[in-house]
Scaffold this motif. Structure first.
Motif, PDB file in Angstrom:
ATOM      1  N   UNK A   1       0.819  -1.216   0.000  1.00 63.39           N
ATOM      2  CA  UNK A   1       0.000   0.000   0.000  1.00 63.39           C
ATOM      3  C   UNK A   1       0.852   1.265   0.000  1.00 63.39           C
ATOM      4  N   UNK A   2       2.138   1.136   0.353  1.00 63.93           N
ATOM      5  CA  UNK A   2       3.011   2.317   0.353  1.00 63.93           C
ATOM      6  C   UNK A   2       4.188   2.196  -0.611  1.00 63.93           C
ATOM      7  N   UNK A   3       4.771   1.009  -0.726  1.00 67.60           N
ATOM      8  CA  UNK A   3       6.019   0.910  -1.493  1.00 67.60           C
ATOM      9  C   UNK A   3       5.825   1.124  -2.987  1.00 67.60           C
ATOM     10  N   UNK A   4       4.597   0.983  -3.485  1.00 64.91           N
ATOM     11  CA  UNK A   4       4.361   1.212  -4.919  1.00 64.91           C
ATOM     12  C   UNK A   4       4.176   2.682  -5.245  1.00 64.91           C
ATOM     13  N   UNK A   5       4.026   3.508  -4.220  1.00 63.27           N
ATOM     14  CA  UNK A   5       3.659   4.910  -4.429  1.00 63.27           C
ATOM     15  C   UNK A   5       4.836   5.845  -4.664  1.00 63.27           C
ATOM     16  N   UNK A   6       5.975   5.570  -4.032  1.00 62.71           N
ATOM     17  CA  UNK A   6       7.020   6.579  -3.913  1.00 62.71           C
ATOM     18  C   UNK A   6       8.235   6.320  -4.797  1.00 62.71           C
ATOM     19  N   UNK A   7       8.919   7.408  -5.123  1.00 63.80           N
ATOM     20  CA  UNK A   7      10.137   7.328  -5.907  1.00 63.80           C
ATOM     21  C   UNK A   7      11.108   8.415  -5.495  1.00 63.80           C
ATOM     22  N   UNK A   8      12.254   8.437  -6.161  1.00 65.87           N
ATOM     23  CA  UNK A   8      13.320   9.385  -5.853  1.00 65.87           C
ATOM     24  C   UNK A   8      13.433  10.424  -6.970  1.00 65.87           C
ATOM     25  N   UNK A   9      13.884  11.619  -6.600  1.00 69.82           N
ATOM     26  CA  UNK A   9      14.073  12.656  -7.608  1.00 69.82           C
ATOM     27  C   UNK A   9      14.322  14.009  -6.968  1.00 69.82           C
ATOM     28  N   UNK A  10      14.507  15.016  -7.813  1.00 72.89           N
ATOM     29  CA  UNK A  10      14.753  16.373  -7.322  1.00 72.89           C
ATOM     30  C   UNK A  10      14.233  17.391  -8.322  1.00 72.89           C
ATOM     31  N   UNK A  11      13.814  18.521  -7.806  1.00 74.93           N
ATOM     32  CA  UNK A  11      13.402  19.651  -8.626  1.00 74.93           C
ATOM     33  C   UNK A  11      13.908  20.925  -7.985  1.00 74.93           C
ATOM     34  N   UNK A  12      14.118  21.951  -8.785  1.00 76.37           N
ATOM     35  CA  UNK A  12      14.681  23.195  -8.249  1.00 76.37           C
ATOM     36  C   UNK A  12      14.178  24.394  -9.034  1.00 76.37           C
ATOM     37  N   UNK A  13      14.160  25.543  -8.367  1.00 73.62           N
ATOM     38  CA  UNK A  13      13.887  26.813  -9.036  1.00 73.62           C
ATOM     39  C   UNK A  13      14.888  27.845  -8.560  1.00 73.62           C
ATOM     40  N   UNK A  14      15.195  28.783  -9.437  1.00 72.82           N
ATOM     41  CA  UNK A  14      15.934  29.982  -9.058  1.00 72.82           C
ATOM     42  C   UNK A  14      14.904  31.084  -8.873  1.00 72.82           C
ATOM     43  N   UNK A  15      14.941  31.713  -7.713  1.00 73.64           N
ATOM     44  CA  UNK A  15      14.004  32.776  -7.366  1.00 73.64           C
ATOM     45  C   UNK A  15      14.794  34.062  -7.200  1.00 73.64           C
ATOM     46  N   UNK A  16      14.458  35.085  -7.998  1.00 70.22           N
ATOM     47  CA  UNK A  16      15.230  36.327  -7.990  1.00 70.22           C
ATOM     48  C   UNK A  16      14.384  37.527  -7.597  1.00 70.22           C
ATOM     49  N   UNK A  17      15.035  38.509  -6.974  1.00 66.07           N
ATOM     50  CA  UNK A  17      14.386  39.777  -6.695  1.00 66.07           C
ATOM     51  C   UNK A  17      13.974  40.422  -8.015  1.00 66.07           C
ATOM     52  N   UNK A  18      12.785  41.019  -8.018  1.00 64.75           N
ATOM     53  CA  UNK A  18      12.228  41.556  -9.251  1.00 64.75           C
ATOM     54  C   UNK A  18      11.413  42.810  -8.974  1.00 64.75           C
TER      55      UNK A  18
END
Length: 325
Positions: A159-176
């Motif tokens: 019920x849990x092990x099929x749901x999850x995976x590994x990875x990464x995401x990122x954003x650059x946030x700048x003053x504007x």
């Protein structure tokens, strides 16, 4: 002059080991756990997920995603003056994964810290980075969601092990000088901590409790849909916007059923919902920036469009952010 913060670059990374449902089912069968591609897809919408190798930590996945986000923003690592990493699977107990990532980027001196809000982590981290930029304490922030959830799964619990995976995401946030992050709405309620948790700890070099993920799926579903709806509407109200003003909904990629139910409550048509859960499963704090980067790079999300991002996670935590790209 009013200072705002704006997303100027996105990036993501998935480890190369892609495990489809058939492969996972065969591996689980060796553990005496019975499942199938049909069973997984019908309940979750997930067809595959990515697992990192044993020696690859969250910071390494985050480094790849961060590098791509910096390239998209036209920035060098040395331009960064704030690093926030959202993760529930840090490299170490301490120091923070953010400081390890900072060193891998070759940056020294700027503040770097982790945010732990599980699957809501990226929403929390983006909210904090936006506030720091608006306050003038940072000008160019790197906000990363990075997870190796495969390390904390019990592969005898289908019920849990099929749901999850590994990875990464990122954003650059700048003053504007022009608005980017328009509003946010974040919350937590520790009364519900037990419905999604990893109830283990370390004492004297030994593991105390159970260091694998536990989830009451029905309780999470019932709570998540209502809370996501409220947070989304609250964030829109703070931004002075209506639901019809939103071009894209980028939900936490947890489960297709939760995502579809939330979209229906918000009256967002399916063609305006970014869906990537089918290919990488639930990557916790990484899932929203992963999906955002996917939609930006394939031309779905265009500059100037308004995007509503929302997520729920263990704690129980939840929140939403409205941005103009």
């Amino acid at each position: 002059m009013q200072i705002y913060s704006k997303i100027t670059g996105t990036g993501s990374y998935l480890p190369p080991n892609k495990v489809d449902n058939q492969t996972l089912a065969a591996q689980l069968a060796k553990e005496g756990v019975e499942t199938s591609d049909q069973w997984i897809v019908e309940r979750t919408g997930i067809h595959a997920r990515h697992f990192a190798e044993r020696d690859v930590p969250s910071s390494e996945l985050g480094l790849h995603a961060a590098t791509r986000a910096l390239e998209a923003a036209g920035k060098q690592a040395q331009d960064i003056d704030l690093i926030i990493v959202a993760t529930s699977t840090p490299d170490m107990v301490f120091p923070s994964t953010a400081t390890i990532l900072q060193n891998k980027l070759g940056v020294h001196g700027c503040p770097a810290f982790d945010v732990q809000a599980v699957c809501s982590g990226f929403i929390y981290a983006l909210t904090v980075a936006d506030a720091m930029i608006r306050a003038g304490t940072a000008k160019t922030a790197l906000v990363v969601g990075a997870e190796v959830f495969s390390r904390i799964l019990n592969f005898k619990d289908r019920t849990t092990c099929v749901l999850f995976g590994d990875g990464a995401g990122a954003v650059v946030l700048e003053a504007s000088e022009t608005p980017g992050v328009l509003s946010s709405d974040i919350h937590a309620d520790g009364r519900y901590r037990d419905i999604l948790c990893v109830p283990g700890n370390v004492y004297g070099g030994e593991i105390i409790g159970d260091p694998t993920l536990k989830m009451d799926g029905q309780a999470v579903f019932k709570l998540a849909v209502g809370l996501l709806d409220k947070a989304a509407r609250a964030a829109l109200e703070k931004a002075g916007l209506q639901l019809e003003d939103i071009d894209w909904l980028v939900p936490h990629q947890a489960n297709i059923r939760i995502m579809q139910s939330t979209a229906r409550k918000l009256h967002v048509p399916a063609e305006r919902v970014v869906v990537t859960v089918d290919q990488h499963g639930n990557t916790s704090a990484a899932s929203i920036p992963l999906a955002l980067d996917h939609a930006v790079r394939n031309g779905q999300i265009q500059p100037g469009q308004r995007v509503l991002m929302e997520g729920v996670g263990g704690g129980f935590t939840w929140g939403a952010v409205v941005v103009q790209m």
